[in-house]
Design a protein around this motif. Structure first.
Motif, short mmCIF file in Angstrom:
data_model
loop_
_atom_site.label_atom_id
_atom_site.label_comp_id
_atom_site.label_asym_id
_atom_site.label_seq_id
_atom_site.Cartn_x
_atom_site.Cartn_y
_atom_site.Cartn_z
N HIS A 13 0.82 -1.21 0.00
CA HIS A 13 0.00 0.00 0.00
C HIS A 13 0.85 1.26 0.00
CE1 HIS A 13 -2.03 -3.13 2.54
NE2 HIS A 13 -2.97 -2.91 1.65
N ASP A 15 2.27 4.17 1.76
CA ASP A 15 2.79 4.41 3.12
C ASP A 15 3.59 3.24 3.66
OD1 ASP A 15 1.06 2.65 4.62
OD2 ASP A 15 -0.25 4.28 5.24
N GLY A 43 -4.66 1.64 -2.24
CA GLY A 43 -4.97 2.10 -0.89
C GLY A 43 -6.40 2.53 -0.65
N GLY A 46 -8.08 2.83 2.90
CA GLY A 46 -7.58 3.76 3.91
C GLY A 46 -8.66 4.71 4.39
N ARG A 68 -4.26 9.02 -1.80
CA ARG A 68 -3.16 8.21 -1.26
C ARG A 68 -2.05 8.03 -2.30
NH1 ARG A 68 -4.39 3.18 2.34
NH2 ARG A 68 -2.31 3.78 3.05
N GLU A 71 -0.05 11.15 -2.25
CA GLU A 71 0.81 11.14 -1.07
C GLU A 71 2.01 10.22 -1.30
OE1 GLU A 71 -2.56 12.02 2.40
OE2 GLU A 71 -2.05 9.95 1.88
N HIS A 224 2.06 11.14 4.07
CA HIS A 224 0.85 10.32 4.09
C HIS A 224 -0.14 10.88 5.12
CE1 HIS A 224 2.45 7.31 1.34
NE2 HIS A 224 3.58 7.39 1.99
N SER A 226 -3.21 11.81 5.09
CA SER A 226 -4.58 11.32 5.22
C SER A 226 -4.68 10.12 6.16
CB SER A 226 -5.14 10.94 3.84
OG SER A 226 -4.49 9.80 3.32
N GLN A 227 -3.56 9.43 6.37
CA GLN A 227 -3.56 8.27 7.26
C GLN A 227 -2.88 8.58 8.59
OE1 GLN A 227 -5.40 5.69 5.85
NE2 GLN A 227 -5.58 7.36 4.36
#
Length: 272
Positions: A13, A15, A43, A46, A68, A71, A224, A226-227
């Protein structure tokens, strides 16, 4: 015929590339070694904006994937990755999630089909070194396990990589790090490590010093965004982050050449 020194990291994925291999990617890129990052899924499973989880109202798989992947590209820039390759499969989600049943989920793709695509990349880049997950994907994630399977199959079918490594988290080191965080007064929210978490230290065959690249890894991890809710390491004190990021560990699974039992360089035995 001499081949350009090349490392290929096969991850599941966006990240995943940072914590276990971000340092070697940055270090080897700076040394002039070609670094190829293969990311198998987009991803989709996520978090969406505001931390919306898959299956919850407002979660848009396509929008999550788009963000993602953006990112991921930023992260790859921080790590100096020379070639980013996307297989574009659908994220299967964590073990037990409803996404596991999606017919297009990466974990449900026939291994030979996905491995053939990875084999094409191995034929193109001809990496001497390949890095991926172990048989259980590190912690049982279906996509990590599938990435392991296709990396092993492509390595076997092409015969190209001279060495293949599994990423590893030394059991004793991770315990020491958690003890340090507790003694520093960090709020662990009741989290504790399972007894069998990580790789027994005696199985580690390579320890690579990546301490000059800790900031590269932190910037890549922050990319990353957003996560971020799920990236525990970003909430650690700076000293603990450095302790966590300053070295990367591997178990050598395949070697077609003579190499030391204990290595500090994945290219040991391969340099001029």
């Amino acid at each position: 015929m001499n081949r350009e020194l090349t490392v290929m990291a096969v991850h599941a994925h966006p990240d995943d590339e940072v914590i276990g291999t971000g340092g070697i990617l940055a270090r080897y890129a700076e040394e002039g070694i070609r670094t190829v990052l293969v990311t198998c899924t987009n991803g989709e499973q996520g978090d969406g904006p505001g931390g919306v989880k898959p299956g919850e109202p407002g979660h848009d798989d396509d929008a999550v994937a788009e963000r993602r992947l953006a990112e991921l590209r930023e992260s790859a820039t921080h790590l100096g990755v020379t070639h980013l390759e996307l297989l574009g499969y659908r994220d299967s989600g964590m073990d037990g999630w409803t996404g596991n049943a999606h017919p297009e989920a990466f974990a449900n793709v026939p291994v030979e089909r996905a491995a053939a695509r990875l084999a094409e990349l191995m034929e193109r880049y001809r990496p001497q070194v390949v890095v991926t997950y172990d048989e259980i994907g590190g912690y049982g994630h279906p996509d990590h396990i599938q990435a392991h399977r296709i990396a092993m199959a492509a390595t076997e079918s092409t015969g190209i990589p001279d060495k293949l490594y599994y990423t590893a988290t030394p059991r004793e080191r991770i315990r020491q790090m958690f003890d340090f965080m507790r003694s520093s007064g960090m709020d662990m929210n009741g989290f504790d490590l399972p007894e069998d978490f990580g790789t027994p230290d005696e199985l580690i065959t390579a320890t690579v010093d990546v301490s000059p690249y800790v900031e590269h890894k932190i910037k890549a991890l922050r990319a990353h965004e957003s996560q971020g809710e799920n990236i525990f390491l970003l909430r650690m004190p700076a000293e603990a982050q450095h302790q966590a990021f300053a070295a990367e560990f591997f178990v050598r699974r395949i070697s077609r050449l003579a190499a030391p039992d204990r290595e500090d360089d994945l290219f040991a035995g391969l340099r001029g």
